[in-house]
Design an enzyme around this catalytic site. Structure first.
Site, PDB file in Angstrom:
ATOM      1  N   LYS A 144      18.477  -2.359  -9.588  1.00 37.02           N
ATOM      2  CA  LYS A 144      18.264  -1.231  -8.672  1.00 37.02           C
ATOM      3  C   LYS A 144      16.784  -1.045  -8.301  1.00 37.02           C
ATOM      4  O   LYS A 144      16.454  -0.836  -7.135  1.00 37.02           O
ATOM      5  CB  LYS A 144      18.780   0.042  -9.359  1.00 37.02           C
ATOM      6  N   GLY A 175      22.073  -9.132 -30.618  1.00 38.35           N
ATOM      7  CA  GLY A 175      23.519  -8.947 -30.578  1.00 38.35           C
ATOM      8  C   GLY A 175      23.986  -8.297 -31.854  1.00 38.35           C
ATOM      9  O   GLY A 175      23.240  -8.225 -32.828  1.00 38.35           O
ATOM     10  N   ASP A 190      21.590   1.022  -1.504  1.00 37.42           N
ATOM     11  CA  ASP A 190      22.017  -0.379  -1.588  1.00 37.42           C
ATOM     12  C   ASP A 190      22.550  -0.897  -0.249  1.00 37.42           C
ATOM     13  O   ASP A 190      22.154  -1.968   0.210  1.00 37.42           O
ATOM     14  CB  ASP A 190      23.094  -0.555  -2.670  1.00 37.42           C
ATOM     15  N   HIS A 247      12.289  -5.735 -30.897  1.00 38.99           N
ATOM     16  CA  HIS A 247      12.710  -5.793 -29.484  1.00 38.99           C
ATOM     17  C   HIS A 247      11.521  -5.586 -28.547  1.00 38.99           C
ATOM     18  O   HIS A 247      11.151  -4.439 -28.270  1.00 38.99           O
ATOM     19  CB  HIS A 247      13.773  -4.728 -29.215  1.00 38.99           C
ATOM     20  N   CYS A 281      15.589 -10.807 -32.147  1.00 36.79           N
ATOM     21  CA  CYS A 281      16.546 -10.163 -33.041  1.00 36.79           C
ATOM     22  C   CYS A 281      17.664 -11.131 -33.457  1.00 36.79           C
ATOM     23  O   CYS A 281      17.379 -12.136 -34.089  1.00 36.79           O
ATOM     24  CB  CYS A 281      17.063  -8.902 -32.377  1.00 36.79           C
ATOM     25  N   TYR A 282      18.912 -10.903 -33.059  1.00 35.35           N
ATOM     26  CA  TYR A 282      19.963 -11.860 -33.441  1.00 35.35           C
ATOM     27  C   TYR A 282      19.593 -13.262 -32.963  1.00 35.35           C
ATOM     28  O   TYR A 282      19.874 -14.254 -33.625  1.00 35.35           O
ATOM     29  CB  TYR A 282      21.323 -11.453 -32.848  1.00 35.35           C
ATOM     30  N   GLU A 292      11.555  -5.898 -25.451  1.00 36.55           N
ATOM     31  CA  GLU A 292      12.015  -5.474 -24.123  1.00 36.55           C
ATOM     32  C   GLU A 292      12.126  -3.961 -23.978  1.00 36.55           C
ATOM     33  O   GLU A 292      12.252  -3.468 -22.861  1.00 36.55           O
ATOM     34  CB  GLU A 292      13.365  -6.149 -23.797  1.00 36.55           C
TER      35      GLU A 292
END
Ligand code: XMP
Length: 519
Positions: free
Chosen positions: A375, A54, A233, A171, A81-82, A173
């Site tokens: 998605k 964050g 979708d 990070h 991280c944060y 991710e």
């Protein structure tokens, strides 16, 4: 019960990526704001908690804190991280403001073995990671040990094996941390003991059961309508609901006449023909053209298309009669309660949600079976349900369709010209095997004529702009760097095969400052 991981969001731009990576490890997870109530955390019953990054600094007064209960649940916690900084600050360590910020690529030195690094980074190795942090952990909380360091962060990864609390200042991710996905897998599987049984086959079974529970079982259950747009979708939502309740679902396809070449026929063939789903096909191209006549303002076009769509849809739904539920292909990114970094209202650049007013006006209850999916997961579910790959992998397409790819007034003639040019461009992209590398590719018909020479004659025809972008979420985008021969082939074919176009240009604007669509 499926294993679930709770991700607490502190406002990082990439929190959604944590969720995607976790789900790629076969584990279901949800993102909630760090302000979530304790009772909700308890009822969620997470197998583990991840604290996101964050923009705040733990050294500032009133900076966000993880709910203390997270550290008392007895489940593993991973701070990123944060997230690791607040974990340190809350558990008795020390974080200081640092004037040397570390952003971008970095290398960590692995100081010690750690379950997060199992099979990836042995003690003494070095690993490339993506950093984005300002503050520095100076003192470890009791019970923790350092397991990795970087130049700017002597405590780049920390571990408390007894409590199963871990933290990394980089990070894992993002794609720039090449083994980040495997690190998260170590967390979900080795540390948290999740089984990794969240698959699309499992989701399909759960989701159909939930749909039956919501709308009622058997012939006495409620009736559902679903608007098909030609997009992925709504198609996946409809197939799933049809699997759950059969002919109590009716699909309504409001054919605006603003779709791409061949798409309307494909929708009808696929749903009525192949899947045998009850489908009302209203060909309303002439109505939409009449309503759009002479309209040039992009937002005005959107409003007219949205309102006309709702009118036609409502009319058809009334004809069906006894409808209680409306199905929508809402996806997870639209549902996440986001933590705004600025807290301020944002400016509307384009009003995207064309059918937003429908459920309230028709007094229908919503069925949203894809609310939990990203998605790429919807695409996977589509394949699982037997929708053709070419359909499922389709690029996103805007609700107002080709109307916002014809700057200026929309006419039947312009639509026909654009449709042909667009189909040729996509054909060349498919032939070159590039379709799946591109987020969206399309042609735009400019309201400009230019002089050309064809054969020995002078021509005076429209300019066509080609646009192709890469993106991960449509929020930011970059133009696609085509090899020149592919652009050249597409341009030559368009000019030769489409009467009405004599010049082709390629749009190399990124987003921002441009947007993906021209209107
Ligand atoms: P922009 O042009 O804002 O587009 O960069 C971002 C993404 O949104 C799509 N888009 C729309 N989708 N209704 C929609 O359903 C709209 O009015 C609309 N405008 C843009 C665009 O195609 C891209 O994927």
């Amino acid at each position: 019960m499926t294993d679930r991981i709770l991700i607490l969001d502190f406002g990082s731009q990439v929190t959604q990526l944590i969720a995607r990576r976790v789900r790629e490890t076969g584990v279901y997870c949800e993102i909630h704001p760090y302000t979530i109530a304790d009772e909700r955390i308890i009822s969620f019953a997470p197998r583990a908690v991840i604290l996101s990054g964050g923009p705040a600094s733990t050294t500032a007064a009133l900076s966000p804190r993880a709910p203390d209960i997270v550290f008392r649940l007895g489940v593993p916690v991973l701070g990123i991280c944060y997230g690791v900084q607040t974990m340190c600050a809350q558990l008795g360590g020390r974080v200081t403001l640092c004037d040397h910020h570390e952003f971008g690529r970095a290398v960590i030195d692995v100081l010690d073995d750690c379950p997060l690094f199992d099979g990836l980074w042995p003690k003494g190795s070095h690993a490339p990671v993506w950093m984005s942090h300002g503050d520095r952990i100076d003192a470890l909380p009791p019970g923790f040990r350092a397991v990795a360091a970087s130049d700017a962060a002597p405590l780049a990864a920390i571990a408390d094996d007894a409590r199963r609390f871990y933290g990394v200042v980089f990070h894992p991710e993002v794609a720039h941390t090449p083994q980040g996905g495997a690190l998260l897998r170590n967390f979900t599987h080795r540390v948290a003991g999740c089984r990794g049984d969240w698959t699309m086959a499992a989701f399909r079974a759960q989701a159909t059961a939930r749909i039956r529970d919501q709308v009622g079982h058997g012939p006495g259950g409620g009736r559902v309508v679903c608007g098909l747009s030609g997009g992925v979708d709504s198609a996946v939502a409809a197939s799933l609901i049809h699997e759950a309740i059969g002919d109590r679902l009716t699909c309504i396809f409001v054919d605006t006449g603003l779709l791409r070449e061949g798409e309307a026929d494909e929708v009808v063939r696929l749903f009525r023909g192949h899947h045998n789903i009850a489908l009302v096909h209203r060909d309303t191209g002439a109505l939409f053209l009449a309503k759009l006549a002479g309209v040039t303002d992009p937002e005005e076009k959107r409003k007219i298309i949205g309102a006309t769509f709702i009118d036609v849809f409502e009319e058809e739904a009334h004809k069906i009669g006894g409808v209680e539920f409306l199905a929508q292909g809402t996806l997870y990114p639209d549902v996440i309660e986001s933590v705004s970094a600025t807290g301020g209202p944002s400016v509307t650049i384009k009003s995207h949600h064309n059918v937003g007013g429908l459920p309230a006006r028709m007094k229908l209850k919503l069925v949203e079976p894809l609310r939990e999916l990203f998605k790429d997961e919807v695409r996977e579910l589509g394949r699982e349900l037997g929708l053709p790959a070419q359909f499922v992998e389709r690029h996103p397409f805007p609700g107002p369709g080709l109307a916002i790819r014809i700057p200026g007034a929309v006419t039947a003639e312009k639509l026909a010209i654009l449709r042909r040019a667009d189909a040729i461009f996509l054909d060349e992209i498919r032939k070159a095997g590039l379709y799946n590398d591109i987020w969206q590719a399309f042609a735009v018909l400019l309201p400009v004529k230019s002089v050309g020479v064809m054969g020995d004659a002078r021509s005076y025809d429209f300019v066509c702009a080609l646009r192709a972008v890469t993106s991960t979420d449509g929020m930011t985008a970059d133009y696609y760097p085509f090899p020149h021969d592919i652009l050249g082939r597409a341009a030559t074919r368009i000019i030769n095969e489409v009467r009405g176009i004599n010049r082709v240009v390629y749009d190399i604007t990124s987003k921002p400052p441009g947007t993906i669509e021209w209107e």
